[in-house]
Design an enzyme around this catalytic site. Structure first.
Site, mmCIF file in Angstrom:
data_model
loop_
_atom_site.group_PDB
_atom_site.id
_atom_site.type_symbol
_atom_site.label_atom_id
_atom_site.label_comp_id
_atom_site.label_asym_id
_atom_site.label_seq_id
_atom_site.Cartn_x
_atom_site.Cartn_y
_atom_site.Cartn_z
ATOM 1 N N LYS A 116 13.928 -12.207 -0.783
ATOM 2 C CA LYS A 116 12.857 -11.311 -0.322
ATOM 3 C C LYS A 116 12.769 -11.360 1.201
ATOM 4 C CE LYS A 116 7.901 -10.437 -1.103
ATOM 5 N NZ LYS A 116 6.667 -10.952 -1.736
ATOM 6 N N SER A 163 4.428 -7.608 -4.758
ATOM 7 C CA SER A 163 5.190 -7.116 -3.638
ATOM 8 C C SER A 163 6.679 -7.433 -3.696
ATOM 9 C CB SER A 163 4.610 -7.690 -2.340
ATOM 10 O OG SER A 163 4.726 -9.102 -2.327
ATOM 11 N N SER A 218 2.710 -11.595 -6.781
ATOM 12 C CA SER A 218 3.878 -10.836 -6.347
ATOM 13 C C SER A 218 5.231 -11.295 -6.884
ATOM 14 C CB SER A 218 3.948 -10.815 -4.824
ATOM 15 O OG SER A 218 3.042 -9.873 -4.340
HETATM 16 N N1 GLN Z 1 -1.051 -7.524 -4.814
HETATM 17 C C1 GLN Z 1 -1.604 -8.669 -4.154
HETATM 18 C C2 GLN Z 1 -1.927 -8.328 -2.724
HETATM 19 O O1 GLN Z 1 -1.659 -7.236 -2.329
HETATM 20 C C3 GLN Z 1 -0.657 -9.820 -4.231
HETATM 21 C C4 GLN Z 1 0.430 -9.765 -3.246
HETATM 22 C C5 GLN Z 1 1.279 -10.971 -3.237
HETATM 23 O O2 GLN Z 1 1.259 -11.781 -4.155
HETATM 24 N N2 GLN Z 1 2.025 -11.130 -2.163
HETATM 25 O O3 GLN Z 1 -2.463 -9.129 -2.006
#
Ligand code: GLN
Length: 487
Positions: free
Chosen positions: A79, A154, A178
């Protein structure tokens, strides 16, 4: 069988015993990227030469009788919020479009040291802020199972790369879901380790008290394999715990006989898609037939969106607003042209470099931390966080593991929630509390919707009990059968 259908574990075995070459595996991943990534768009950067060079080096070492490690010759996608030495790391943000880190994140360095081959950097929501990969500053990624749908986020690029066979395994990061949610949407396995289990050194910070890197893989054994490689204390990260990595692969087959599995009633209430519920309950049935007992448990605070989602987004945005202050055009990344003075340069750089969602969060986070509002928002959220942690501590007295859905629905359509940030935030209802509590959680495929979309089950454990979580996920995987898996 095509090479790209092998698991990371099987590929590693073949590389070590000479039945497959690491260079060949790198070619295979590159060919798959060539064939599929035009549509899927999982990668922001593909390191063609680097992958082939690393592969050849592994082959040379194998020929000389060395054993290059637990991931010998396995092409891994990373990532793009994890630093890779000499390889562009953008966090999917225009503000870092030109950033080339001088060092590897510790988890990346450990993958390389174990013989893994880094194929490239995967797309994600900008600075990992989002649940669909549509917030990438460059382009959205598509779900390989249905190109009209999001891969989740994400870490959507990592999940899509593994699901499309464009990498044998990947690293993601999980601040509020994410790793688990995109794993669920793409039909792969995703593990968020206990906070402190994996070093955050070189992970570009979104929310430091919540972020964890972890594996995204084709099956549970691969997740166990990768975790064994990346886990463990790192002197570079003072929050990394002094708990040695275990041989997670070795314990997988121990089963779940006699274990108590909690079913949190709040996670099966209103708002849960019936197909998701049925698939997760099928996983519960598999665990029960394997000798576990099922128990009704309650998560009175963690289970309620008005507490969990609110506390999570206040804390995450507050930390993000502080963390993102460093992107100012002075030290690295994008710098705006033509500014008259320093303040104007900061302003223009950040206005041009950050996308809409990142700006929204910086503003909300700054607001929540400002004098006069701190007590009402940030402090309150921290108190709720303590209550959420207690919910899980109490549940852990009554049961060894918790089983729940990962997300309320299977993958949604591209664009469906884009214009409504609140709807997007609400889709994180079953994942965010886990980060607030710091406990480990996995998403394992447990079925498909009538239209063929993958569905994942979430299994949670006590802090540092990843081994138990993996064992239960392995039982579910074996019991549900190959059908639930990505192909
Ligand atoms: N969807 C959550 C956010 O936008 C989690 C994102 C993540 O785990 N990086 O904060």
């Amino acid at each position: 069988m095509n090479v790209h259908e092998l698991t990371a574990y099987d590929l590693r075995e073949k590389v070590l015993n000479g039945e497959a070459s690491a260079e060949g595996a790198a070619w295979d991943a590159l060919d798959r990227i060539e064939a599929r990534d035009g549509e899927v768009r999982a990668y922001l950067t593909v390191d063609r030469e680097g992958a082939l060079r690393q592969g050849m080096e592994i082959d040379r070492r194998v020929r000389q009788g060395e054993r290059p490690g637990a991931l010998a010759g396995v092409p891994v996608a990373v990532k793009d919020v994890l630093c890779t030495k000499g390889l562009r790391t953008t966090c999917a943000s225009k503000i870092l479009h030109n950033f080339i880190p001088p060092y590897d994140a510790t988890c990346v360095a450990r993958i390389r040291a174990a013989g893994g081959v880094i194929v490239g950097k995967t797309n994600c929501d900008e600075f990992a802020m989002g649940s669909s990969t549509e917030n990438s500053g460059f382009f959205p990624t598509r779900n390989p199972h249905d190109l009209e749908r999001v891969p989740g986020g994400s870490s959507g690029g990592s999940a899509a790369a593994v699901a499309a066979g464009e990498a044998f395994a990947a690293l993601g990061t999980d601040t509020g879901g994410s790793i688990r949610q995109p794993a669920s949407f793409c039909g792969v396995v995703g593990l968020k380790p206990t906070y402190g289990r994996v070093s955050r050194y070189g992970l570009v910070a979104y929310a430091c008290s919540l972020d964890q890197a972890g594996p995204m893989t084709k099956d549970v054994r691969d997740a166990a394999l990768l975790l064994s490689v990346i886990a463990g204390r790192d002197a570079q990260d003072s929050t990394s715990a002094d708990v040695p990595a275990e041989d997670y692969v070795g314990v997988l087959a121990r089963g779940v006989e006699g274990l108590r599995v909690g079913i949190p009633r709040e996670y099966f209430a209103e708002g849960l898609d019936p197909e998701v519920k049925a698939a997760v309950m099928a996983a519960a049935g598999v665990l029960e037939r394997a000798g576990a007992t099922l128990h009704d448990v309650s998560l009175p605070v963690a289970g309620h969106p008005e507490y969990a989602i609110s506390a999570y987004y206040i804390i995450a945005m507050a930390e993000a607003s502080a963390n993102l202050a460093r992107f100012d055009g002075v030290k690295y990344g994008h710098r705006a042209e033509g500014a008259g003075d320093l303040l104007e340069m900061y302003c223009k750089t950040r206005s041009e470099g950050f996308g809409e969602e990142v700006k929204r969060r910086i503003m909300l986070g700054t607001y929540a931390l400002s004098a006069g509002y701190y007590d009402a928002y940030y402090l309150k959220a921290q108190k709720v966080r303590t209550l959420i942690r207690r919910d899980f501590e109490q549940a852990a007295e009554a049961c060894d593991l918790i089983l729940s859905p990962v997300a309320p629905t299977p993958a949604f359509r591209v664009g469906e929630k884009r214009s409504d940030p609140l709807q997007m935030y609400l889709s994180d209802i079953y994942t965010v509390a886990i980060n607030l509590a710091g406990i480990p959680g996995i998403s394992v495929p447990c079925g498909r919707s009538a239209s063929g979309l993958p569905i994942g089950a979430q299994i949670l454990g006590r802090p540092f009990e990843e081994a138990l979580v993996l064992r239960a996920a392995y039982v579910v995987e074996q019991g549900i059968g190959g059908d639930a898996h990505a192909r």
